[in-house]
Design a protein around this motif. Structure first.
Motif, PDB file in Angstrom:
ATOM      1  N   ASP A 325       4.303  -1.571  -6.168  1.00  0.00           N
ATOM      2  CA  ASP A 325       3.860  -0.749  -7.295  1.00  0.00           C
ATOM      3  C   ASP A 325       2.376  -0.436  -7.163  1.00  0.00           C
ATOM      4  OD1 ASP A 325       6.364  -0.712  -8.532  1.00  0.00           O
ATOM      5  OD2 ASP A 325       5.996  -2.652  -9.495  1.00  0.00           O
ATOM      6  N   ASN A 326       1.624  -1.478  -6.748  1.00  0.00           N
ATOM      7  CA  ASN A 326       0.183  -1.314  -6.561  1.00  0.00           C
ATOM      8  C   ASN A 326      -0.188  -1.794  -5.163  1.00  0.00           C
ATOM      9  OD1 ASN A 326      -0.548  -0.464  -9.314  1.00  0.00           O
ATOM     10  ND2 ASN A 326       0.175  -2.521  -9.862  1.00  0.00           N
ATOM     11  N   PRO A 327      -0.306  -0.903  -4.208  1.00  0.00           N
ATOM     12  CA  PRO A 327      -0.623  -1.292  -2.829  1.00  0.00           C
ATOM     13  C   PRO A 327      -1.956  -2.048  -2.764  1.00  0.00           C
ATOM     14  CG  PRO A 327       0.066   0.984  -2.919  1.00  0.00           C
ATOM     15  CD  PRO A 327      -0.122   0.546  -4.342  1.00  0.00           C
ATOM     16  N   PRO A 328      -2.013  -3.139  -1.995  1.00  0.00           N
ATOM     17  CA  PRO A 328      -3.254  -3.904  -1.870  1.00  0.00           C
ATOM     18  C   PRO A 328      -4.296  -3.116  -1.084  1.00  0.00           C
ATOM     19  CG  PRO A 328      -1.625  -4.698  -0.320  1.00  0.00           C
ATOM     20  CD  PRO A 328      -0.931  -3.683  -1.163  1.00  0.00           C
ATOM     21  N   CYS A 329      -5.545  -3.493  -1.285  1.00  0.00           N
ATOM     22  CA  CYS A 329      -6.626  -2.824  -0.562  1.00  0.00           C
ATOM     23  C   CYS A 329      -7.599  -3.886  -0.076  1.00  0.00           C
ATOM     24  CB  CYS A 329      -7.339  -1.824  -1.473  1.00  0.00           C
ATOM     25  SG  CYS A 329      -8.676  -0.943  -0.653  1.00  0.00           S
ATOM     26  N   CYS A 330      -7.539  -4.193   1.201  1.00  0.00           N
ATOM     27  CA  CYS A 330      -8.416  -5.214   1.787  1.00  0.00           C
ATOM     28  C   CYS A 330      -8.964  -4.694   3.109  1.00  0.00           C
ATOM     29  CB  CYS A 330      -7.667  -6.527   2.032  1.00  0.00           C
ATOM     30  SG  CYS A 330      -6.887  -7.205   0.547  1.00  0.00           S
ATOM     31  N   ALA A 331     -10.237  -4.997   3.367  1.00  0.00           N
ATOM     32  CA  ALA A 331     -10.878  -4.492   4.579  1.00  0.00           C
ATOM     33  C   ALA A 331     -10.252  -5.040   5.845  1.00  0.00           C
ATOM     34  CB  ALA A 331     -12.368  -4.824   4.541  1.00  0.00           C
ATOM     35  N   ASP A 332      -9.731  -6.268   5.789  1.00  0.00           N
ATOM     36  CA  ASP A 332      -9.174  -6.896   6.982  1.00  0.00           C
ATOM     37  C   ASP A 332      -7.654  -6.768   7.055  1.00  0.00           C
ATOM     38  OD1 ASP A 332      -8.640  -8.512   4.836  1.00  0.00           O
ATOM     39  OD2 ASP A 332      -9.060 -10.405   5.876  1.00  0.00           O
ATOM     40  N   SER A 333      -7.097  -5.830   6.302  1.00  0.00           N
ATOM     41  CA  SER A 333      -5.643  -5.698   6.226  1.00  0.00           C
ATOM     42  C   SER A 333      -5.203  -4.256   6.409  1.00  0.00           C
ATOM     43  CB  SER A 333      -5.132  -6.224   4.876  1.00  0.00           C
ATOM     44  OG  SER A 333      -5.562  -7.534   4.643  1.00  0.00           O
ATOM     45  N   ILE A 334      -3.913  -4.109   6.723  1.00  0.00           N
ATOM     46  CA  ILE A 334      -3.307  -2.785   6.865  1.00  0.00           C
ATOM     47  C   ILE A 334      -1.996  -2.788   6.093  1.00  0.00           C
ATOM     48  CG2 ILE A 334      -2.252  -1.145   8.469  1.00  0.00           C
ATOM     49  CD1 ILE A 334      -4.168  -2.127  10.612  1.00  0.00           C
ATOM     50  N   THR A 335      -1.759  -1.767   5.336  1.00  0.00           N
ATOM     51  CA  THR A 335      -0.526  -1.650   4.560  1.00  0.00           C
ATOM     52  C   THR A 335       0.388  -0.625   5.220  1.00  0.00           C
ATOM     53  OG1 THR A 335      -1.709  -2.164   2.516  1.00  0.00           O
ATOM     54  CG2 THR A 335       0.451  -1.130   2.294  1.00  0.00           C
ATOM     55  N   VAL A 336       1.620  -1.039   5.526  1.00  0.00           N
ATOM     56  CA  VAL A 336       2.570  -0.157   6.203  1.00  0.00           C
ATOM     57  C   VAL A 336       3.974  -0.378   5.668  1.00  0.00           C
ATOM     58  CG1 VAL A 336       1.248  -0.158   8.361  1.00  0.00           C
ATOM     59  CG2 VAL A 336       3.072  -1.832   8.035  1.00  0.00           C
ATOM     60  N   SER A 337       4.843   0.496   6.092  1.00  0.00           N
ATOM     61  CA  SER A 337       6.273   0.324   5.845  1.00  0.00           C
ATOM     62  C   SER A 337       6.989   0.462   7.179  1.00  0.00           C
ATOM     63  CB  SER A 337       6.795   1.371   4.859  1.00  0.00           C
ATOM     64  OG  SER A 337       8.215   1.335   4.806  1.00  0.00           O
ATOM     65  N   ALA A 338       7.453  -0.685   7.725  1.00  0.00           N
ATOM     66  CA  ALA A 338       8.179  -0.647   8.997  1.00  0.00           C
ATOM     67  C   ALA A 338       9.447   0.178   8.856  1.00  0.00           C
ATOM     68  CB  ALA A 338       8.515  -2.066   9.446  1.00  0.00           C
ATOM     69  N   LYS A 339       9.996   0.201   7.665  1.00  0.00           N
ATOM     70  CA  LYS A 339      11.227   0.951   7.416  1.00  0.00           C
ATOM     71  C   LYS A 339      11.011   2.440   7.655  1.00  0.00           C
ATOM     72  CE  LYS A 339      14.747   1.748   3.847  1.00  0.00           C
ATOM     73  NZ  LYS A 339      15.154   1.429   2.447  1.00  0.00           N
ATOM     74  N   SER A 340       9.845   2.961   7.251  1.00  0.00           N
ATOM     75  CA  SER A 340       9.556   4.386   7.437  1.00  0.00           C
ATOM     76  C   SER A 340       9.112   4.685   8.870  1.00  0.00           C
ATOM     77  CB  SER A 340       8.464   4.826   6.470  1.00  0.00           C
ATOM     78  OG  SER A 340       7.213   4.272   6.837  1.00  0.00           O
ATOM     79  N   GLY A 341       8.666   3.628   9.582  1.00  0.00           N
ATOM     80  CA  GLY A 341       8.240   3.823  10.973  1.00  0.00           C
ATOM     81  C   GLY A 341       6.821   4.314  11.122  1.00  0.00           C
ATOM     82  N   ASP A 342       6.086   4.423  10.021  1.00  0.00           N
ATOM     83  CA  ASP A 342       4.722   4.934  10.077  1.00  0.00           C
ATOM     84  C   ASP A 342       3.765   3.767  10.358  1.00  0.00           C
ATOM     85  OD1 ASP A 342       2.491   6.502   9.931  1.00  0.00           O
ATOM     86  OD2 ASP A 342       2.435   6.563   7.729  1.00  0.00           O
ATOM     87  N   VAL A 343       3.649   3.383  11.638  1.00  0.00           N
ATOM     88  CA  VAL A 343       2.876   2.187  11.997  1.00  0.00           C
ATOM     89  C   VAL A 343       1.804   2.478  13.052  1.00  0.00           C
ATOM     90  CG1 VAL A 343       4.734   0.585  11.396  1.00  0.00           C
ATOM     91  CG2 VAL A 343       4.613   1.544  13.724  1.00  0.00           C
ATOM     92  N   GLU A 344       1.548   3.747  13.337  1.00  0.00           N
ATOM     93  CA  GLU A 344       0.549   4.079  14.360  1.00  0.00           C
ATOM     94  C   GLU A 344      -0.836   3.548  13.998  1.00  0.00           C
ATOM     95  OE1 GLU A 344       0.994   5.844  17.537  1.00  0.00           O
ATOM     96  OE2 GLU A 344       2.840   4.870  16.894  1.00  0.00           O
ATOM     97  N   VAL A 345      -1.092   3.358  12.695  1.00  0.00           N
ATOM     98  CA  VAL A 345      -2.389   2.850  12.261  1.00  0.00           C
ATOM     99  C   VAL A 345      -2.647   1.453  12.814  1.00  0.00           C
ATOM    100  CG1 VAL A 345      -1.426   1.913  10.103  1.00  0.00           C
ATOM    101  CG2 VAL A 345      -3.865   2.473  10.241  1.00  0.00           C
TER     102      VAL A 345
END
Length: 432
Positions: A325-345
Motif C-alpha cells: 500500500d505504501n512502498p518503502p523508501c530507503c537509500a540502501d534498498s530497491i523496491t521491485v516486483s519479481a512477478k512483473s519482471g521489472d528488475v533491471e534496476v
C-alpha cells in the motif's frame, strides 16, 4: 630437424569448414605428397585435391614459410569440409607421411620458443578463447597485444639500471664513478612500488571483466528469491511455489548485462529448522553469501529494516511491491516486483556498485592470478630492499633487486622455469 606436428585447429564436430594445421621443418614437403596442385607462393590459398587413403577431398591449402608464421616454423593449413571423418582422414594422411600428433598448446609453445610470443601473449589467447563477455574479450586482447608485457619490460629496465649502478659500486669502489646513494635508491624503489601498486589495483576490475560478479540471493522462505532469480534471468529456471522450503540447495545461473556477467546464486530460505535437509540448505545459503561479491537480501515486508549478517556489500530488495500500500523508501534498498519482471534496476545498481563501467575505459587490467601473484611478490621484494637500504649492505639490497627483476620476468616468460611454461600451454586446446 624439428619434428613436424599436426592437429585439428577448429572445433571438433559437424561444420561447414575445418582447418587442419601442420607445423615443422618438413611440413611443406609432407603436404606436397598428397595435395595438388600445391600453392606456388606462401600466404596464398590454393584450391586443389587432397588425397587420403579413403577418398579424395576437394579442399584448399595455404603455407607460411619460416620464420613468417604463427609458430615461426614452416606451417601448412588444409581448409577442408567439416566433420569428424573428413578431418580424421586428413590428419591420418599427414601422420602417414611423417608428421606426429600435436600435444595441447604445442603450436603456441613453439611460437614462444621461437620468439614469436611471450607468456602474456599466450595467456591472452587463452582468455580470448574462453571469453564469454565483451569485457573478457577486451582484457584478453590487451594481453595478446602485449600491453602488460611492455609494461613489465619497462619496469625491469628501470630495475636493471639500479642493479647495474649498485654492482658498479660493489665491484669498482676505487673508480671515480657516480655511484647511487641510499636516497636515490630508495626514491627509485618508491616509484617502482607505486607503479606496481597501480597495476595490482586493477585486479578487482580485472576479476569482474574475466569472471563477472557473483551475487547471492538470500532471505527468509517465501519472500520471492526464486521468482527474483527467474526475473533477473528472463526465464523460468528455478521452481517457484507457495510451499515454504521449496529451494533446498543453491542454484547458480548467469546472465550478461552490458559488457559483464552476473552470476546469480539462488539459495534456500534461511530460518530455524529441525529438518536435516533444510538445515543443510541454510548452511549452503550462508556459505554462498560468504563467498559472493555482493548479496541481494530479499524481504517482502515494507516495514522490514533488517540487514543480512554478512561482510559482503548488500542491497536490501523489497520484493512483491505490487502488494504494497505504501512502498518503502530507503537509500540502501530497491523496491521491485519479481512477478512483473521489472528488475533491471537491480542489475544497474550492482553494475554501479562495482564501478563496472570503468572496465570499458581501462587500457590494462590484471585478470590472471599468476600475474597478480608475481606482481605482489615483486612489490614485497622491493619494499624489503627499500628497508634494507637503512640497515643492510649494498650487496644484500642488490640481491633483493635481482630477485624482484627475476620475479617480474616470470610474467612474460623471460625468466620462467620450464614446468611453469608447460603448465600454461597445457591449458590450450589441441590445435592451438
Amino acid at each position: 630437424m624439428n619434428k613436424t606436428i599436426v592437429a585439428l585447429s577448429t572445433a571438433r564436430g559437424r561444420s561447414a569448414i575445418a582447418v587442419v594445421r601442420m607445423s615443422g621443418d618438413d611440413a611443406i614437403n609432407i603436404a606436397k605428397k598428397f595435395f595438388e596442385p600445391f600453392p606456388k607462393q606462401a600466404n596464398y590459398l590454393r584450391v586443389g585435391t587432397l588425397h587420403t587413403e579413403q577418398f579424395d577431398e576437394h579442399a584448399m591449402c595455404v603455407y607460411f614459410a619460416a620464420p613468417h608464421s604463427y609458430t615461426g616454423e614452416n606451417t601448412v593449413e588444409f581448409h577442408c569440409h567439416g566433420g569428424t571423418a573428413v578431418c580424421q582422414a586428413v590428419i591420418e594422411q599427414c601422420i602417414a607421411n611423417g608428421a606426429a600428433p600435436a600435444q595441447n598448446g604445442e603450436f603456441s609453445k613453439r611460437a614462444f620458443i621461437n620468439g614469436k610470443q611471450n607468456l602474456t601473449n599466450a595467456e591472452g589467447i587463452i582468455e580470448m578463447i574462453d571469453a564469454e563477455t565483451a569485457s573478457a574479450v577486451k582484457a584478453g586482447a590487451n594481453l595478446l597485444e602485449n600491453k602488460l608485457g611492455k609494461k613489465i619490460v619497462e619496469l625491469q629496465n628501470v630495475l636493471l639500471d639500479m642493479i647495474s649502478a649498485c654492482e658498479a659500486a660493489l665491484d669498482y669502489p676505487e673508480e671515480d664513478l657516480e655511484l647511487p646513494t641510499v636516497n636515490t635508491v630508495q626514491n627509485g624503489l618508491g616509484e617502482l612500488v607505486n607503479k606496481l601498486n597501480e597495476l595490482i589495483s586493477t585486479a578487482t576490475l580485472g576479476k569482474i571483466a574475466k569472471y563477472g560478479i557473483n551475487v547471492a540471493i538470500v532471505g527468509a522462505p517465501n519472500v520471492g528469491k526464486s521468482s527474483l532469480l527467474n526475473a533477473l534471468l528472463g526465464t523460468d529456471r528455478a521452481i517457484v511455489s507457495d510451499i515454504k522450503g521449496t529451494t533446498r540447495d543453491t542454484l547458480t545461473e548467469s546472465v550478461n548485462y552490458k559488457d559483464i556477467r552476473f552470476n546469480f546464486v539462488d539459495t534456500a530460505g534461511i530460518r530455524e529448522t529441525q529438518d536435516v535437509i533444510e538445515l543443510e540448505g541454510v548452511r549452503r545459503a550462508q556459505k554462498a553469501s560468504d563467498e559472493a561479491d555482493a548479496v541481494l537480501y530479499v524481504v517482502d515486508n515494507p516495514s522490514d529494516r533488517s540487514v543480512f549478517p554478512t561482510t559482503r556489500p548488500q542491497i536490501r530488495i523489497y520484493n512483491k511491491s505490487d502488494l504494497f500500500d505504501n512502498p518503502p523508501c530507503c537509500a540502501d534498498s530497491i523496491t521491485v516486483s519479481a512477478k512483473s519482471g521489472d528488475v533491471e534496476v537491480i542489475k544497474s545498481a550492482l553494475y554501479e556498485m562495482f564501478s563496472a563501467g570503468e572496465i570499458e575505459n581501462s587500457d590494462l587490467l590484471i585478470t590472471n592470478e599468476r600475474h597478480l601473484s608475481c606482481l605482489k611478490t615483486a612489490r614485497e621484494q622491493l619494499l624489503t630492499a627499500s628497508q634494507d637500504c637503512d640497515t643492510a649492505t649494498l650487496d644484500i639490497v642488490t640481491n633483493s633487486l635481482k630477485t624482484a627483476w627475476d620475479t617480474l620476468g616470470q610474467i612474460t616468460g623471460s625468466t620462467t622455469q620450464e614446468d611453469i611454461i608447460d603448465r600454461i600451454y597445457s591449458k590450450f586446446c589441441l590445435g592451438k
